[in-house]
Design an enzyme around this catalytic site. Structure first.
Site, mmCIF file in Angstrom:
data_model
loop_
_atom_site.group_PDB
_atom_site.id
_atom_site.type_symbol
_atom_site.label_atom_id
_atom_site.label_comp_id
_atom_site.label_asym_id
_atom_site.label_seq_id
_atom_site.Cartn_x
_atom_site.Cartn_y
_atom_site.Cartn_z
ATOM 1 N N ARG A 131 81.082 69.464 -10.440
ATOM 2 C CA ARG A 131 80.568 68.019 -10.577
ATOM 3 C C ARG A 131 80.878 67.565 -12.020
ATOM 4 N NH1 ARG A 131 74.885 66.416 -8.460
ATOM 5 N NH2 ARG A 131 75.462 64.653 -9.385
ATOM 6 N N CYS A 175 66.256 64.835 -8.609
ATOM 7 C CA CYS A 175 67.079 65.798 -8.373
ATOM 8 C C CYS A 175 66.511 67.165 -8.987
ATOM 9 C CB CYS A 175 68.463 65.402 -9.306
ATOM 10 S SG CYS A 175 68.418 65.645 -10.953
ATOM 11 N N LYS A 197 81.765 63.444 -19.290
ATOM 12 C CA LYS A 197 81.567 63.016 -17.967
ATOM 13 C C LYS A 197 80.230 61.898 -18.096
ATOM 14 C CE LYS A 197 78.132 65.213 -15.620
ATOM 15 N NZ LYS A 197 76.972 64.532 -15.484
ATOM 16 N N ASN A 198 79.427 62.063 -19.049
ATOM 17 C CA ASN A 198 78.310 61.254 -19.169
ATOM 18 C C ASN A 198 78.613 59.851 -19.917
ATOM 19 O OD1 ASN A 198 76.897 62.973 -17.678
ATOM 20 N ND2 ASN A 198 75.752 63.946 -19.175
ATOM 21 N N ASP A 230 70.695 69.344 -22.085
ATOM 22 C CA ASP A 230 71.954 69.844 -21.249
ATOM 23 C C ASP A 230 72.467 71.018 -21.765
ATOM 24 O OD1 ASP A 230 73.401 66.383 -20.415
ATOM 25 O OD2 ASP A 230 71.565 67.508 -19.671
ATOM 26 N N ARG A 287 62.980 61.981 -12.246
ATOM 27 C CA ARG A 287 64.164 61.097 -12.891
ATOM 28 C C ARG A 287 63.892 59.645 -12.188
ATOM 29 N NH1 ARG A 287 69.790 64.042 -13.490
ATOM 30 N NH2 ARG A 287 69.936 62.604 -14.873
#
Ligand code: EPZ
Length: 430
Positions: free
Chosen positions: A397, A117, A22-23, A305, A122
């Protein structure tokens, strides 16, 4: 409201395919609009963040053709405006990568400032510092970043903090600036390298990605390309931990073992067996695991993460472990949920002191954010009884078919939307 229901206590056994990262896909999709030719992206993960970003670039005029779940064609020649709407930014922070790509191609961009978030404030001050160094006028008005310049030139930029987003965003913009840009103290994550490889496949001139000094010689135009996204090291790490936590035996296919070295080293340290293949990794845990100290670091250190996931694993280990979160300021929100399942964890500042317990017991818990949510699912897979996880939208997500992949490894987990579904599941699995 969708929930997961999990009957815990079943060791995960079998093989699964890991999806694209995803990133990496988020900045690559943002950068794809820089060409006026068609860019074909393969191995993109079918997750909500990706779908939201594709909608956002379609809204500004790009042409999108979804060939299949994991393949998309993007053509940026029809882009009519350089402003990203607030709705898109509210749904997905990574829309800020459009700042870099719109500035690179059109030398102007207007993107809402991303809010904080669930894991921290951030800011994007380093992104903006980089753009300003390249001659871009950047104003912050009414919650928007309004950026533009007549000619964007190369610059020598030193990032005060190792930032994945700032490294990637500046690299994207610099790929079409005039002259040479050097980024010092750059992030070295595999997804930074993947974005550089993608841009180079479009005709960019980027060297040094994966080291802490990246050199970019700007080019006039970027052409079309076909590119396959790198496998997702965090999805892979999550399944490595799930295999270990349930004392299972799982083979992960379509991975790059080199990217998983920090996770592999930690799992072996606490007593797992890990075997690496060319593009696969096998994780076996036959007995209770041991305590450990973990400190999150930029790549190649232990990834932030993966911090909630290793926290869950160590909550079941023999002895007292210490987990230090050195990247984000608010990434222990899963601890309160885990305590309701019987974990014994004390958070002091950016450190969690974890006294391992023999087992966790089921509870109704809610996902506080993407990675903490996935970690709490792992906790449910080990817990005695039926665990219900709320707010699974966070998990969707960033994890493609999370429950289906777990079921293919023998887990008893389903997505439910009503009390009736829950009762049916309980009757079915007994
Ligand atoms: C990316 O976020 C990832 N998100 C995050 O993954 C990941 O946790 C993070 O990198 C670190 O690896 C995406 O790629 C979409 P940073 P990013 O800039 O780029 C501070 C997930 O679960 N900072 O490397 O926002 C920042 O506050 C997500 O997939 C500034 O101060 O992370 C943080 O403390 C969660 N100013 C530190 O740097 C800036 O301008 C590292 O952040 C930028 C960052």
């Amino acid at each position: 409201m969708e929930q997961y229901i999990i009957k815990g206590g079943i060791p995960l056994v079998g093989e699964i395919d890991i999806s694209g990262a995803k990133n990496a896909a988020l900045p690559i999709i943002s950068a794809a609009i820089m060409s006026d030719e068609t860019v074909t992206l393969e191995n993109i993960p079918d997750v909500n963040d990706i779908n939201v970003l594709l909608e956002a670039i379609e809204k500004i005029g790009a042409r999108i053709v979804r060939v299949d779940r994991h393949t998309v064609k993007i053509n940026g020649s029809t882009i009519s405006e350089c402003g990203v709407d607030l709705e898109s930014m509210k749904k997905i922070r990574a829309s800020y990568y459009l700042l870099g790509s719109l500035l690179g191609k059109y030398k102007k961009a207007e993107v809402p400032l991303p809010g904080g978030c669930n894991i921290g404030s951030r800011p994007i001050d380093l992104h903006l510092k980089g753009f300003r160094a390249m001659g871009v006028k950047v104003d912050l008005r009414y919650g928007n970043v309004i950026a533009g310049c007549d000619c964007m030139h190369g610059a020598h930029i030193f990032l005060d903090i190792v930032s994945v987003g700032a490294t990637i965003n500046i690299m994207i913009a610099a790929s079409m600036a005039s002259g040479r840009t050097i980024i010092e103290n750059a992030a070295k994550e595999p997804h930074v390298v993947d974005v550089a490889n993608f841009l180079n496949s479009m005709g960019a001139n980027i060297k040094g990605a994966g080291t802490d000094v990246i050199r970019i010689n700007g080019v006039e135009k970027l052409h079309g390309t076909t590119y396959s996204i790198v496998p997702d090291m965090i999805e892979a790490g999550t399944f490595m931990v799930a295999a270990a936590a349930t004392r299972g035996d799982v083979v992960l296919r379509n991975v790059i073992p080199k990217h998983l070295e920090a996770m592999r080293a930690k799992l072996e340290e606490i007593g797992c067996e890990v075997e690496g293949g060319d593009d696969s990794l096998r994780v076996v845990a036959k007995h209770r695991l041991n305590r450990a100290h973990v400190k999150t670091q930029p790549y190649p250190g232990f990834p932030t993460d993966m911090q909630p996931q290793i926290g869950v694993l160590l909550a079941l280990a023999e002895g007292t472990s210490i987990v230090t979160e050195s990247i984000f300021e608010n990434r222990f929100k899963y601890v309160d949920e885990l305590a309701r399942m019987g974990a014994s964890i004390k958070v002091e500042g950016n450190t969690a002191i974890i006294d391992g317990v023999d087992k966790l017991t089921a509870a109704q818990i809610s996902a506080p954010d993407l990675r903490a949510g996935a970690a709490l699912v792992v906790a449910g897979l080990t817990a005695e009884g039926f665990t219900i996880v709320d707010d699974i939208g966070y998990i969707k997500r960033g994890y493609e078919d999370f429950d289906a992949k777990l079921r293919s490894l023998g887990a008893e987990i389903e997505t439910v939307t009503s009390e009736r579904d829950i009762q049916k599941f309980k009757l079915k699995v007994g």
